[in-house]
Design a protein around this motif. Sequence first.
Motif, PDB file in Angstrom:
ATOM      1  N   ARG A   1      37.123  38.270  38.147  1.00  0.00           N
ATOM      2  CA  ARG A   1      37.922  39.341  38.174  1.00  0.00           C
ATOM      3  C   ARG A   1      38.384  39.736  39.845  1.00  0.00           C
ATOM      4  O   ARG A   1      39.121  40.476  40.083  1.00  0.00           O
ATOM      5  CB  ARG A   1      37.451  40.590  37.668  1.00  0.00           C
ATOM      6  CG  ARG A   1      37.228  40.502  36.169  1.00  0.00           C
ATOM      7  CD  ARG A   1      36.579  41.887  35.528  1.00  0.00           C
ATOM      8  NE  ARG A   1      36.515  41.923  34.250  1.00  0.00           N
ATOM      9  CZ  ARG A   1      35.281  41.781  33.778  1.00  0.00           C
ATOM     10  NH1 ARG A   1      34.146  41.830  34.335  1.00  0.00           N
ATOM     11  NH2 ARG A   1      35.240  41.897  32.233  1.00  0.00           N
TER      12      ARG A   1
ATOM     13  N   ALA B   1      39.448  44.448  43.368  1.00  0.00           N
ATOM     14  CA  ALA B   1      40.884  43.886  43.391  1.00  0.00           C
ATOM     15  C   ALA B   1      41.939  44.744  43.510  1.00  0.00           C
ATOM     16  O   ALA B   1      42.909  44.451  44.374  1.00  0.00           O
ATOM     17  CB  ALA B   1      41.081  43.211  41.934  1.00  0.00           C
ATOM     18  N   GLU B   2      41.939  45.662  43.117  1.00  0.00           N
ATOM     19  CA  GLU B   2      42.995  46.873  43.413  1.00  0.00           C
ATOM     20  C   GLU B   2      43.043  47.375  44.747  1.00  0.00           C
ATOM     21  O   GLU B   2      43.845  47.852  45.421  1.00  0.00           O
ATOM     22  CB  GLU B   2      42.726  48.061  42.358  1.00  0.00           C
ATOM     23  CG  GLU B   2      43.598  47.901  41.282  1.00  0.00           C
ATOM     24  CD  GLU B   2      44.873  47.647  41.027  1.00  0.00           C
ATOM     25  OE1 GLU B   2      45.762  48.436  42.008  1.00  0.00           O
ATOM     26  OE2 GLU B   2      45.653  46.912  40.536  1.00  0.00           O
TER      27      GLU B   2
ATOM     28  N   ARG C   1      41.565  56.008  38.255  1.00  0.00           N
ATOM     29  CA  ARG C   1      42.722  55.853  39.099  1.00  0.00           C
ATOM     30  C   ARG C   1      42.898  56.778  40.208  1.00  0.00           C
ATOM     31  O   ARG C   1      43.216  56.643  41.345  1.00  0.00           O
ATOM     32  CB  ARG C   1      43.841  55.938  38.235  1.00  0.00           C
ATOM     33  CG  ARG C   1      44.020  54.654  37.298  1.00  0.00           C
ATOM     34  CD  ARG C   1      45.142  54.702  36.239  1.00  0.00           C
ATOM     35  NE  ARG C   1      45.301  53.383  35.612  1.00  0.00           N
ATOM     36  CZ  ARG C   1      44.572  53.140  34.781  1.00  0.00           C
ATOM     37  NH1 ARG C   1      43.484  53.873  34.394  1.00  0.00           N
ATOM     38  NH2 ARG C   1      44.954  51.925  34.010  1.00  0.00           N
TER      39      ARG C   1
ATOM     40  N   GLY D   1      34.638  44.587  39.706  1.00  0.00           N
ATOM     41  CA  GLY D   1      35.702  43.496  40.047  1.00  0.00           C
ATOM     42  C   GLY D   1      37.133  43.879  40.051  1.00  0.00           C
ATOM     43  O   GLY D   1      37.778  43.670  41.132  1.00  0.00           O
ATOM     44  N   GLU D   2      37.584  44.683  38.886  1.00  0.00           N
ATOM     45  CA  GLU D   2      39.136  45.107  38.984  1.00  0.00           C
ATOM     46  C   GLU D   2      39.137  46.354  40.018  1.00  0.00           C
ATOM     47  O   GLU D   2      40.394  46.070  40.623  1.00  0.00           O
ATOM     48  CB  GLU D   2      38.947  45.652  37.536  1.00  0.00           C
ATOM     49  CG  GLU D   2      39.042  44.741  36.426  1.00  0.00           C
ATOM     50  CD  GLU D   2      39.046  45.164  34.945  1.00  0.00           C
ATOM     51  OE1 GLU D   2      39.396  44.612  34.064  1.00  0.00           O
ATOM     52  OE2 GLU D   2      38.877  46.378  35.154  1.00  0.00           O
ATOM     53  N   PHE D   3      38.301  47.166  40.277  1.00  0.00           N
ATOM     54  CA  PHE D   3      38.451  47.830  41.346  1.00  0.00           C
ATOM     55  C   PHE D   3      38.622  47.590  42.624  1.00  0.00           C
ATOM     56  O   PHE D   3      39.338  47.995  43.335  1.00  0.00           O
ATOM     57  CB  PHE D   3      37.112  48.969  41.203  1.00  0.00           C
ATOM     58  CG  PHE D   3      37.549  50.635  41.920  1.00  0.00           C
ATOM     59  CD1 PHE D   3      38.091  51.558  41.075  1.00  0.00           C
ATOM     60  CD2 PHE D   3      37.312  50.592  43.096  1.00  0.00           C
ATOM     61  CE1 PHE D   3      38.459  52.779  41.755  1.00  0.00           C
ATOM     62  CE2 PHE D   3      37.443  51.794  43.743  1.00  0.00           C
ATOM     63  CZ  PHE D   3      37.922  52.812  42.958  1.00  0.00           C
TER      64      PHE D   3
ATOM     65  N   ARG E   1      35.055  54.756  39.097  1.00  0.00           N
ATOM     66  CA  ARG E   1      36.104  53.718  39.100  1.00  0.00           C
ATOM     67  C   ARG E   1      37.354  54.369  38.356  1.00  0.00           C
ATOM     68  O   ARG E   1      37.407  53.728  37.301  1.00  0.00           O
ATOM     69  CB  ARG E   1      35.734  52.396  38.857  1.00  0.00           C
ATOM     70  CG  ARG E   1      34.672  51.705  39.763  1.00  0.00           C
ATOM     71  CD  ARG E   1      33.889  50.381  39.589  1.00  0.00           C
ATOM     72  NE  ARG E   1      33.424  50.199  38.431  1.00  0.00           N
ATOM     73  CZ  ARG E   1      32.301  50.265  38.500  1.00  0.00           C
ATOM     74  NH1 ARG E   1      31.478  50.057  39.256  1.00  0.00           N
ATOM     75  NH2 ARG E   1      31.875  49.614  37.040  1.00  0.00           N
TER      76      ARG E   1
ATOM     77  N   GLU F   1      32.435  39.026  36.478  1.00  0.00           N
ATOM     78  CA  GLU F   1      32.898  39.743  37.760  1.00  0.00           C
ATOM     79  C   GLU F   1      33.365  39.210  38.717  1.00  0.00           C
ATOM     80  O   GLU F   1      34.392  39.468  39.328  1.00  0.00           O
ATOM     81  CB  GLU F   1      31.608  40.742  38.285  1.00  0.00           C
ATOM     82  CG  GLU F   1      31.336  41.866  37.332  1.00  0.00           C
ATOM     83  CD  GLU F   1      32.391  42.874  37.382  1.00  0.00           C
ATOM     84  OE1 GLU F   1      32.775  43.640  38.183  1.00  0.00           O
ATOM     85  OE2 GLU F   1      33.184  42.811  36.168  1.00  0.00           O
TER      86      GLU F   1
ATOM     87  N   PHE G   1      37.817  50.863  35.538  1.00  0.00           N
ATOM     88  CA  PHE G   1      37.810  49.522  35.958  1.00  0.00           C
ATOM     89  C   PHE G   1      36.501  49.055  35.814  1.00  0.00           C
ATOM     90  O   PHE G   1      35.592  49.862  36.146  1.00  0.00           O
ATOM     91  CB  PHE G   1      38.399  49.613  37.310  1.00  0.00           C
ATOM     92  CG  PHE G   1      39.732  49.977  37.422  1.00  0.00           C
ATOM     93  CD1 PHE G   1      40.960  49.552  37.439  1.00  0.00           C
ATOM     94  CD2 PHE G   1      40.054  51.365  37.984  1.00  0.00           C
ATOM     95  CE1 PHE G   1      42.383  49.838  37.720  1.00  0.00           C
ATOM     96  CE2 PHE G   1      41.167  51.795  38.270  1.00  0.00           C
ATOM     97  CZ  PHE G   1      42.222  51.189  38.107  1.00  0.00           C
ATOM     98  N   THR G   2      36.436  48.041  35.934  1.00  0.00           N
ATOM     99  CA  THR G   2      34.946  47.158  36.203  1.00  0.00           C
ATOM    100  C   THR G   2      34.998  47.192  37.915  1.00  0.00           C
ATOM    101  O   THR G   2      35.978  47.295  38.471  1.00  0.00           O
ATOM    102  CB  THR G   2      34.939  45.802  35.899  1.00  0.00           C
ATOM    103  OG1 THR G   2      35.960  44.928  36.474  1.00  0.00           O
ATOM    104  CG2 THR G   2      35.080  45.614  34.186  1.00  0.00           C
TER     105      THR G   2
END
Length: 433
Positions: free
Chosen positions: A207, A173-174, A129, A169-171, A127, A204, A166-167
């Motif tokens: 997020r 979300a992106e 960028r 959840g963040e990944f 995870r 999670e 990223f976690t």
Amino acid sequence: MTSPALSPASQQPLTDAAPRLGVGLGWRSEIDTVVERQPGLDWVEVVAENLCADHLPTSLTVLRARGVTVVPHGVGLGLGGAERPDAGRLAKLGELALALGSPLVTEHLAFVRAGGLEAGHLLPVPRTRASLRVIAENVRIAQEQLPVPLALENIAAQLAWPDDEFTEGEFLAELVARTGVRLLIDVANLHTNRVNLGLDPAAELDRLPLEALAYVHVAGGTLVDGVWHDTHAHPVTAPVLEVLAELCSRVAPPGVLLERDAAFPPPSELAGELDAIRGVLEGSTPRMAAPAAVTTKGGEPATDADREHLALRQGELLAALVAAGPVPPGFDPAQVRAQCAGLASKRRDTAAKVAPELPRLLGSAYGPLFLAYARTHPQTGGYRADARAFAEWALTSGGPTAADHRRALEQWLHPAPERPPGPLTRLRRALRG
């Protein structure tokens, strides 16, 4: 419940609200009539790779005639891999969705192959960028080629990449922000990652962009030597239902589905698990209504260097997991060993499922023998080919010594019409010629 009319994905804005599905059950050929008889069933999900669009099982035709929605769930696209999605796989998935009148299709945030090797399982992506750029591009390619919207599922993991930015959840979300893809949230997988990786399911969920939720998976598993195995072959446990309740306290999910892939219980037990899910849904008071619109913001494109770097890293990890390669720097060796053992066990069990003659012929010798084979023979193709390769290895490379085992394997590999002629037969043919 009927499915909405379909049109190409390019004509379906991703801002459309997710369809209301209700409570469903995973359709499997082993329990097709059981699924048909389940009372109050709103929809079913099918494993896409197990079906052909031009030859649908009668059971699914019966269900569709009743107005039961059918959703194809893919496991082989590997949208989290370094390669662009395979056009042939996408075409088959799209054809199946059209044949079933499905309102959407689903896949996983995972990679399944790298460096010429097959994992036979869903593996976590790095995870970062750079990998986000690659995976977002893969998702957009899939969305452009599929005739219905796509949703991605979070996976169960037994290992973590060392340099995640990223976690999960963040990944996700992106990915939603960049592509408008919807989410399939598996609460059993969140519980698995809590046990195996120490992640907090509630954190999670906070997020995740729950406005993108398409539906939810619930499944059973088991704890072995401190590792939670998401088997889909055990009853749903209370901790998994608690994660479902956490999700339902935040949002009213458009659909919830019970997965079961093996060790199928009596119909009454399946009905009881579905009732337990309904109980959680009915006892929840969500803070927000059902998911609605999803908007996108784009993102920078992936470069060739991004794909090459991801291919190298995933290839190194997969070699360690299935081809006795070294553990890549930064990975926890214990986690890699646990994932390696899990992959070998799943490969053994799946080979037994597609070629059930092998465990019957070899008896108790099958399991240990297959694991010995898997340690030095990575999977490079489908499971049927893997089963045949195992049988050939067992006959030629230190396999069963019992004469009856060897004879049985020979007969399975070369049924009577295919068996090579013996010397007397060849001599008779030569004399006749």
